[in-house]
Motif scaffolding. Structure first.
Motif, PDB file in Angstrom:
ATOM      1  N   UNK A 252      -7.561  16.923   0.633  1.00  0.00           N
ATOM      2  CA  UNK A 252      -6.220  17.522   0.686  1.00  0.00           C
ATOM      3  C   UNK A 252      -5.226  16.782  -0.198  1.00  0.00           C
ATOM      4  N   UNK A 253      -5.713  16.281  -1.315  1.00  0.00           N
ATOM      5  CA  UNK A 253      -4.817  15.612  -2.247  1.00  0.00           C
ATOM      6  C   UNK A 253      -4.370  14.240  -1.799  1.00  0.00           C
ATOM      7  N   UNK A 254      -5.119  13.626  -0.916  1.00  0.00           N
ATOM      8  CA  UNK A 254      -4.741  12.320  -0.388  1.00  0.00           C
ATOM      9  C   UNK A 254      -4.936  11.233  -1.438  1.00  0.00           C
ATOM     10  N   UNK A 255      -3.922  10.394  -1.594  1.00  0.00           N
ATOM     11  CA  UNK A 255      -3.993   9.235  -2.484  1.00  0.00           C
ATOM     12  C   UNK A 255      -3.465   8.026  -1.721  1.00  0.00           C
TER      13      UNK A 255
ATOM     14  N   UNK B 197       0.854  -1.182   0.000  1.00  0.00           N
ATOM     15  CA  UNK B 197       0.000   0.000   0.000  1.00  0.00           C
ATOM     16  C   UNK B 197       0.891   1.234   0.000  1.00  0.00           C
ATOM     17  N   UNK B 198       0.713   2.095  -0.978  1.00  0.00           N
ATOM     18  CA  UNK B 198       1.490   3.335  -1.067  1.00  0.00           C
ATOM     19  C   UNK B 198       0.558   4.499  -0.786  1.00  0.00           C
ATOM     20  N   UNK B 199       1.135   5.613  -0.324  1.00  0.00           N
ATOM     21  CA  UNK B 199       0.274   6.723   0.091  1.00  0.00           C
ATOM     22  C   UNK B 199       0.996   8.056  -0.006  1.00  0.00           C
ATOM     23  N   UNK B 200       0.209   9.071  -0.394  1.00  0.00           N
ATOM     24  CA  UNK B 200       0.573  10.478  -0.300  1.00  0.00           C
ATOM     25  C   UNK B 200      -0.594  11.155   0.393  1.00  0.00           C
ATOM     26  N   UNK B 201      -0.365  11.624   1.608  1.00  0.00           N
ATOM     27  CA  UNK B 201      -1.451  12.139   2.442  1.00  0.00           C
ATOM     28  C   UNK B 201      -1.092  13.542   2.919  1.00  0.00           C
TER      29      UNK B 201
ATOM     30  N   UNK C 130       3.487   0.749   2.937  1.00  0.00           N
ATOM     31  CA  UNK C 130       3.279  -0.289   3.943  1.00  0.00           C
ATOM     32  C   UNK C 130       3.206  -1.620   3.227  1.00  0.00           C
ATOM     33  N   UNK C 131       3.997  -2.558   3.675  1.00  0.00           N
ATOM     34  CA  UNK C 131       3.893  -3.906   3.129  1.00  0.00           C
ATOM     35  C   UNK C 131       2.708  -4.583   3.823  1.00  0.00           C
ATOM     36  N   UNK C 132       1.544  -4.218   3.326  1.00  0.00           N
ATOM     37  CA  UNK C 132       0.292  -4.677   3.913  1.00  0.00           C
ATOM     38  C   UNK C 132      -0.865  -4.029   3.183  1.00  0.00           C
ATOM     39  N   UNK C 133      -2.047  -4.088   3.764  1.00  0.00           N
ATOM     40  CA  UNK C 133      -3.273  -3.636   3.112  1.00  0.00           C
ATOM     41  C   UNK C 133      -3.626  -2.215   3.510  1.00  0.00           C
ATOM     42  N   UNK C 134      -4.585  -1.649   2.785  1.00  0.00           N
ATOM     43  CA  UNK C 134      -5.096  -0.318   3.116  1.00  0.00           C
ATOM     44  C   UNK C 134      -5.710  -0.304   4.506  1.00  0.00           C
ATOM     45  N   UNK C 135      -6.425  -1.361   4.850  1.00  0.00           N
ATOM     46  CA  UNK C 135      -7.029  -1.439   6.189  1.00  0.00           C
ATOM     47  C   UNK C 135      -5.956  -1.401   7.277  1.00  0.00           C
ATOM     48  N   UNK C 136      -4.842  -2.071   7.028  1.00  0.00           N
ATOM     49  CA  UNK C 136      -3.754  -2.052   8.012  1.00  0.00           C
ATOM     50  C   UNK C 136      -3.148  -0.662   8.133  1.00  0.00           C
ATOM     51  N   UNK C 137      -3.064   0.055   7.003  1.00  0.00           N
ATOM     52  CA  UNK C 137      -2.575   1.433   7.051  1.00  0.00           C
ATOM     53  C   UNK C 137      -3.519   2.303   7.867  1.00  0.00           C
ATOM     54  N   UNK C 138      -4.809   2.185   7.631  1.00  0.00           N
ATOM     55  CA  UNK C 138      -5.776   3.011   8.348  1.00  0.00           C
ATOM     56  C   UNK C 138      -5.768   2.712   9.839  1.00  0.00           C
TER      57      UNK C 138
END
Length: 489
Positions: A319-322, A251-255, A299-307
């Motif tokens: 706010x441009x979150x991806x 899971x990659x993110x720009x928040x 994160x070497x994991x899922x979106x749920x794990x990131x949240x």
């Protein structure tokens, strides 16, 4: 080590720093002199000996090839470029430079923050020595390869290493100075993954150095190549790197957060301190009246794990979150930061404790006082710890093995700004004051791969107690300092 020896060594470093501080500007500039101007006959002789081309300032593409990433140093023009295609070319160029008493420097990606891949002498250009090939559980990388070439081969191998985000950075300097990236908390630094390197020394000797070396002199030199910094002991013409299979889920993110940025900063740093080592991140706080908080990483994991990690600071959608689940190398394309040549200076420090509320308060106070340029400035923190700290400070030349964060106060400006001496004076004063104000919250030295030309105590900051072992290795392999620049060992 006896306490008296430790104190005497620290006293030496302090004295060296004080001496550097006392040097007038002219003396500092003279650290990289034009020792000689070889004749045209001599330049033709170099071209005759080389397999690769030798370029002079009147040749096509010369100035394009000379442009560094940091445009502060674009005005430093070499007398010639030796474009190496094989390791023997490197030995030839070194030997010729000694015969003709001309200063040399090595160029691969050209991303030295302090311009240490620029010269008024001979540039040994490695960019044609750039092949990358798989080798089972390793990847073989030539000394002039850039990150993009390595990533392409690793994609084919379905494997990875600890790597950065800029595709055009030269792999050699990245590896030799440590090598940070979003995998480091789980996999260690890039220099920890080096299994061997080929090195051409000051006398033209071509050495193969390995992690399981039995010869004491080669052991010392291989150790120095794991964090001792590029351009100090010779020119690396090849590396063998241990690779790791890519994860199944990434899971990659720009928040970004705009509202109540200080509260977000406190909660965010507290949340990330509890994140697993499979989480790699960089937090940045933009300068100016309206501070924005940005989080970038994987994160070497899922979106749920990131949240779940971010449950106390949930991202807003406006706010441009991806946030995306992607295959590993598609994810790296998403996170990539292509080169953008400009004017800049970055001042770094390793932070050995978790970020306190007081540290963040200090940071925000200074961010709001930024004089401003036509580009930007920020305070950023790369999350370290985990496997980075599994090794002891003396196990490799990379001494920073107790940190939790790598802090950077970064200042960027344009050509227009660069012509405004008063504006730049105010910006550099602000940056230096900001940096000094944040140092009490750090304590772990500075990152040698982010060389800082205004760092007076660079020996201790980059290398700590490892500096003395590195100086011994330098004396053994390069006693006449063929490889030399302003912050050379």
């Amino acid at each position: 080590m006896a306490n008296s020896t430790l104190l005497s060594r620290r006293a030496f470093l302090a004295a060296s720093s004080a001496t550097a501080l006392a040097l007038p500007a002219a003396a500092k500039t003279a650290l990289r002199p034009i020792r000689s101007t070889p004749s045209e006959v001599a330049w033709r002789e170099l071209a005759r000996r080389m397999r690769g081309p030798v370029l002079r300032p009147w040749d096509p593409d010369f100035y394009a090839l000379n442009q560094p990433d940091n445009l502060r140093y674009a005005g430093t023009i070499p007398q010639g470029m030796a474009r190496c295609t094989v390791a023997e070319d490197v030995a030839t160029a070194i030997g010729w430079s000694r015969e003709n008493d001309i200063a040399l420097i090595t160029r691969s990606g050209g991303h030295s923050y302090a311009g240490y891949s620029t010269t008024t002498g001979l540039m040994i250009d490695m960019r044609l020595l750039n092949h990358v090939s798989p080798g089972g559980d390793v990847v073989n990388v030539a000394g002039g390869a850039i990150n993009e070439s390595i990533y392409e081969k690793l994609t084919e191998m379905n494997a990875t290493i600890t790597h950065g985000r800029c595709p055009s950075v030269g792999a050699a300097a990245f590896l030799l100075g440590g090598g940070i990236g979003f995998n480091m908390r789980e996999m260690g630094l890039a220099c920890d993954q080096v299994a061997s390197t080929d090195l051409v020394t000051a006398d033209g000797t071509m050495l193969r150095l390995t992690a399981n070396e039995t010869d004491p002199d080669k052991q010392k030199l291989f150790w120095a190549c794991q964090g001792g910094g590029g351009g100090n002991f010779g020119i690396s013409t090849a590396f063998t790197l241990k690779v790791t299979p890519v994860p199944k889920t990434l899971t990659v993110f720009k928040i970004g957060w705009r509202n109540d940025p200080f509260k977000v900063a406190v909660l965010l740093t507290q949340a990330l301190a509890k994140a697993p080592v499979t989480f790699g991140s960089r937090i940045s706080f933009s300068a100016g009246k309206d501070i924005r908080v940005n989080l970038l990483g994987q994160l070497k994991g899922t979106t749920d794990e990131l949240m779940a990690i971010l449950k106390d600071v949930p991202p807003s959608d406006d706010n441009g979150t991806i946030i995306r689940e992607m295959s590993y190398w598609d994810g790296q394309d998403f996170l990539a930061e292509p080169a953008r040549p400009t004017y800049y200076q970055e001042r770094s420090a390793f932070v050995n404790e978790e970020l306190s509320v007081k540290a963040l308060e200090t940071g925000f106070q200074h961010l709001k006082l930024w004089p401003g340029t036509h580009d930007y400035c920020d305070l950023r923190f790369f999350q370290t710890g985990g496997a980075v700290n599994d090794k002891k400070p003396g196990d490799t030349a990379f001494v920073h093995r107790k940190s939790k964060w790598l802090m950077v106060v970064g200042l960027y400006w344009t050509a227009e700004d660069n012509r405004n001496a008063d504006l730049m004076r105010r910006n550099h004063t602000w940056q230096n004051d900001f940096y000094q104000a944040m140092l009490p919250y750090a304590g772990g030295g500075a990152y040698q791969n982010f060389p800082d030309p205004s760092l007076v105590d660079w020996r201790l900051s980059y290398y700590g107690e490892n500096f003395f072992r590195l100086a011994d290795a330098k004396k053994d392999v390069d006693p006449t300092r063929v490889f030399n620049f302003a912050q050379a060992i």
